[in-house]
Design a protein around this motif. Sequence first.
Motif, PDB file in Angstrom:
ATOM      1  N   GLN A 201       0.850  -1.244  -0.106  1.00 12.02           N
ATOM      2  CA  GLN A 201       0.110  -0.006  -0.069  1.00 12.02           C
ATOM      3  C   GLN A 201       0.901   1.133   0.123  1.00 12.02           C
ATOM      4  O   GLN A 201       1.852   1.256   0.753  1.00 12.02           O
ATOM      5  N   TRP A 203       1.624   5.231   0.360  1.00  8.06           N
ATOM      6  CA  TRP A 203       1.123   6.317   1.338  1.00  8.06           C
ATOM      7  C   TRP A 203       1.753   7.792   0.896  1.00  8.06           C
ATOM      8  O   TRP A 203       2.848   7.823   0.645  1.00  8.06           O
ATOM      9  N   PRO A 212      -0.830  10.280   7.282  1.00  8.64           N
ATOM     10  CA  PRO A 212      -0.526   9.804   6.032  1.00  8.64           C
ATOM     11  C   PRO A 212      -2.046   9.589   5.353  1.00  8.64           C
ATOM     12  O   PRO A 212      -3.054   9.809   6.068  1.00  8.64           O
ATOM     13  N   THR A 213      -1.743   9.623   4.179  1.00  7.88           N
ATOM     14  CA  THR A 213      -2.815   9.448   2.988  1.00  7.88           C
ATOM     15  C   THR A 213      -2.816   8.416   2.100  1.00  7.88           C
ATOM     16  O   THR A 213      -1.769   8.336   1.364  1.00  7.88           O
ATOM     17  N   SER A 214      -3.647   7.294   2.108  1.00  7.93           N
ATOM     18  CA  SER A 214      -3.469   6.349   1.221  1.00  7.93           C
ATOM     19  C   SER A 214      -3.928   6.543  -0.196  1.00  7.93           C
ATOM     20  O   SER A 214      -4.644   7.309  -0.751  1.00  7.93           O
ATOM     21  N   THR A 252      -4.815   2.990   8.318  1.00  5.41           N
ATOM     22  CA  THR A 252      -3.738   3.688   8.529  1.00  5.41           C
ATOM     23  C   THR A 252      -2.532   2.806   8.266  1.00  5.41           C
ATOM     24  O   THR A 252      -2.591   1.410   8.457  1.00  5.41           O
ATOM     25  N   PRO A 253      -1.400   3.065   7.830  1.00  4.07           N
ATOM     26  CA  PRO A 253      -0.172   2.234   7.794  1.00  4.07           C
ATOM     27  C   PRO A 253       0.294   1.424   8.835  1.00  4.07           C
ATOM     28  O   PRO A 253      -0.049   1.766  10.068  1.00  4.07           O
TER      29      PRO A 253
END
Length: 267
Positions: A201, A203, A212-214, A252-253
């Motif tokens: 994924q 980020w 963080p923004t995916s 979230t990561p």
Amino acid sequence: MDTNAYIESGILELYVAGTLSEQENEEIYALLQKHPELLQEVLNIESAVVKLTAATSQKSNEHIYNIIKKRLGFDTDETLVVSLNKPKYNWITYSGWAASLILGAGLLWTLSQNRQLQTDIQVAETQQSLLETQIENSKNNLEEANTLITVLRDDNISKIPLAGQGDFSNTYAKVYWDKNTNRIFLDAQGLPEPPEGKVYQIWSLTLSPLTPTSLGTIDNFTSDANKIFEIENRNNSEAFGITLEPAGGSKTPTMEMLYTLGVVSAS
């Protein structure tokens, strides 16, 4: 799309058998254009059908031939003795029996040939579709290659190296960020194949505060030979990171699975 689950569902066998509706056939045909592995499975199924037809045709013919013999009274093992003193048998009757046998054999042969012809046509159509798909993929790959060459040579595009982190220090990646078109090109050649049920994924990060923004998951990582992925990015990114997450991604990561991280240069 989980192509393995789709193959195991048995719907491709129904497609080859011609028992689906017109709408279902069109939907499956569209999937075959997008997923070469599904198209290859259809070819395998049709090849198996051809072999099975060849293996069973003789048995089926023998079964029907025995039925014809029984109907004509030839299913007994007793020795028939014809008296010379009795009148000759009606040869018209024998001719009728012979004609029935010839007709039955002819029908069996015609049925076998028609089935073989239909199967050959289906295999030819599928192979042609596969060839068309490969040609289209080649065109797309050429267009992608030209686009990447342009990106790599453009001085206005930011190049952000992503270094390996923690236990994954031997991994690496690189982001090419085209701010004018709000997209990045991720070169993920330095990442290993993800384990079963896991995906990478991407980020976008702002650093103060850390947010963080995916940018999405790379679901086709294994099947992509070049490992270069185009991703939309409309964020004011200050850094980029890649984590390994469960299939479908995470909100979230998972920092324990942070593979690579790179900060955008101030320039």
